[in-house]
Scaffold this active site. Structure first.
Site, PDB file in Angstrom:
ATOM      1  N   GLY A 164      53.098 -58.166  -3.510  1.00 18.22           N
ATOM      2  CA  GLY A 164      54.082 -58.696  -2.570  1.00 18.22           C
ATOM      3  C   GLY A 164      54.928 -57.578  -2.003  1.00 18.22           C
ATOM      4  O   GLY A 164      54.512 -56.415  -1.976  1.00 18.22           O
ATOM      5  N   SER A 165      56.120 -57.913  -1.571  1.00 19.78           N
ATOM      6  CA  SER A 165      56.981 -56.920  -0.938  1.00 19.78           C
ATOM      7  C   SER A 165      57.534 -55.937  -1.959  1.00 19.78           C
ATOM      8  O   SER A 165      57.659 -56.246  -3.151  1.00 19.78           O
ATOM      9  CB  SER A 165      58.149 -57.614  -0.223  1.00 19.78           C
ATOM     10  OG  SER A 165      59.082 -58.118  -1.165  1.00 19.78           O
ATOM     11  N   GLY A 212      59.050 -56.719  -5.714  1.00 20.21           N
ATOM     12  CA  GLY A 212      58.403 -56.078  -6.852  1.00 20.21           C
ATOM     13  C   GLY A 212      59.357 -55.251  -7.671  1.00 20.21           C
ATOM     14  O   GLY A 212      59.320 -55.274  -8.928  1.00 20.21           O
ATOM     15  N   GLU A 270      51.497 -54.059  -6.741  1.00 18.53           N
ATOM     16  CA  GLU A 270      50.971 -53.519  -5.491  1.00 18.53           C
ATOM     17  C   GLU A 270      51.821 -54.095  -4.374  1.00 18.53           C
ATOM     18  O   GLU A 270      51.890 -55.315  -4.199  1.00 18.53           O
ATOM     19  CB  GLU A 270      49.499 -53.894  -5.314  1.00 18.53           C
ATOM     20  CG  GLU A 270      48.573 -53.189  -6.287  1.00 18.53           C
ATOM     21  CD  GLU A 270      48.602 -51.676  -6.165  1.00 18.53           C
ATOM     22  OE1 GLU A 270      48.947 -51.174  -5.074  1.00 18.53           O
ATOM     23  OE2 GLU A 270      48.301 -50.995  -7.149  1.00 18.53           O
TER      24      GLU A 270
END
Length: 490
Positions: A234-235, A239, A256
């Site tokens: 995600g963003s 994260g 990621e």
């Protein structure tokens, strides 16, 4: 397989267009068709107790699941793959309906998901250890891999099936159980996948699914010692926040996250093919990919020629309903994403960039009901501008002119992200220098920035990745296992 709690059931609704700006209303989430803004389904939110019950159920199921031989666990992945393959068109249409991918791309995601399942099924035969000679007479030494236990999986909406599968498949074949929190924009896809797992014969509660508020899930994962690891896509901001929440308990974490991926055009580049790959890597899925091309560095000796070719190529890119065969780009996923992209366009203009393609938005009747944005191409962009530094996650391309390759490399690396990159050149020395010095986990020579294969490791560096573990390929298993060293006196 999923908790039987009624809060995990979705409610189909008649098509309404009164839900366009948010996915959360009081105690429910809604699924919206981005082409029409119609509500497709409503999902009651789970509370903290129900989340804890899902975790406990998955942890209990894992005790038996880990005893199933790894090759047999892999065979279940093959069954899932076959069920998906048998219904690929049906699944592709659901992806198109719920997240707006063009139908060909929705079906392509299904086949990509199948490839991941088949690859990781084989990993069941490769859960190997080592026998290592002991320096002590009469001692036999070896190592073995074992599952972590129960793991949390948090996935995004932009690749709503392939990303969950490329996380879940290695976790399952390694013998873990899973508590899965999918994105609210893709809950119909997620719920259908849960049903598919049950149909394939995955034991009950080996995978449980959470329909819940993200921060509440993160806090519960952090507090519950039954959660041994969490994998997230995600963003970057989200994260990093999850990482901070998990850190006090030392939970293994893999993330990621964002990308701002460069595409360098050298003087000897195949300009026509480069333009096609920029469309493929930067505009498909309306640019909503973490590996999407966004910054295009063009050598000044071919700058004007390339710019003219790029505009001509964009003139042949059809924005339309994702179910139409002629459409190359469909809508963005929701109102929030639409507004975010539009705000970045205005910021770019205010900072001095020139919008040379995409000023006008579609005015046809079909476009008025959805979140459609025409592709944008900006000229006169510098690396200092917002548009060259922040991830937009939309169909927005920025041209940056350069004269010196060394300086271009410095500019390419002058961002917080490090996911993917591309260079177009016929010179092998230039290509190899680029490979060595570009700060990205994925490097492409004369290929789109989005290209990847299931058996190769995938991931980024710098602010793109946390944890040091790669996804996909044989590397993926490493995150979901721990090593045990055994000494035996013979």
């Amino acid at each position: 397989m999923m908790n039987s709690s009624s809060s995990c059931k979705y409610i189909l609704t008649s098509g309404r267009d009164d839900m366009t700006s948010t996915f959360m209303q009081q105690e429910k989430l809604v699924s919206i068709n981005p082409s029409t803004k119609q509500v497709l389904a409503e999902f009651p939110l789970m509370n903290k107790v129900e989340i804890e019950e899902s975790i406990a159920a998955a942890a209990a199921a894992q005790k038996n699941w880990r005893k199933v031989p790894a090759p047999v666990r892999g065979e279940l992945l093959l069954k899932i793959a076959q069920l998906l393959e048998d219904r690929a068109e049906e699944w592709g249409l659901l992806v198109t309906t719920e997240v707006g991918k063009c139908l060909r791309d929705g079906v392509a995601e299904i086949h990509r998901s199948i490839s991941f399942l088949r690859f990781f099924a084989g990993e069941g035969y490769r859960m190997t250890g080592e026998t290592i000679p002991s320096r002590q007479a009469g001692v036999f030494a070896y190592t073995k891999q074992q599952p972590l236990g129960t793991v949390g999986v948090i996935t995004p909406w932009n690749v709503p099936l392939a990303i969950p599968i490329w996380k879940m498949a290695p976790a399952l074949v390694a013998g873990n159980s899973i508590v899965w929190k999918p994105a609210p924009q893709s809950l119909m896809i997620s719920q259908k996948f849960m049903s598919l797992l049950e149909e394939a014969g995955v034991p009950k509660n080996v995978v449980t699914m959470l329909i819940a508020d993200g921060p509440l899930v993160s806090e519960t994962f952090a507090a519950d010692e039954q959660i041994k690891a969490v994998t997230f896509t995600g963003s970057t901001r989200t994260g990093q926040t999850i990482h901070q929440v998990l850190a006090p308990r030392g939970v293994r974490f893999q993330a990621e996250m964002g990308g701002k991926n460069p595409f360098i055009i050298m003087p000897d580049a195949d300009i026509k093919q480069a333009c096609l790959d920029i469309v493929s890597g930067g505009l498909l899925d309306a640019g909503q990919r973490c590996t999407a091309t966004s910054r295009i560095f063009v050598h000044d000796s071919i700058y004007e020629t390339f710019r003219d070719h790029m505009i001509a190529t964009l003139n042949n890119v059809t924005l339309g309903l994702p179910t139409d065969e002629s459409s190359i780009i469909g809508p963005v996923v929701d109102q929030r994403q639409y507004d975010t992209i539009r705000s970045y366009v205005e910021i770019a203009k205010s900072e001095g960039a020139t919008l040379i393609y995409g000023e006008d938005e579609p005015e046809e009747e079909w476009a008025q009901g959805g979140f459609f944005i025409k592709p944008k191409l900006f000229d006169h962009v510098t690396q200092q501008m917002t548009i060259a530094n922040e991830e937009i996650f939309g169909p927005v391309l920025a041209l940056i002119q350069f004269s010196d390759f060394e300086d271009c490399l410095k500019q390419s690396n002058a961002i917080e992200y490090g996911l993917s990159s591309t260079i177009y050149t016929r010179d092998i020395a230039t290509a190899m220098k680029y490979t060595d010095e570009i700060e990205s986990g994925l490097v492409h020579i004369n290929m789109p920035s989005t290209y990847s294969e299931p058996h190769m490791p995938f991931g980024g560096i710098k602010a793109t990745g946390i944890g040091g573990f790669r996804e996909q390929g044989s590397h993926a298993i490493k995150f979901f296992t721990e090593w045990k060293t055994v000494y035996v006196r013979t």
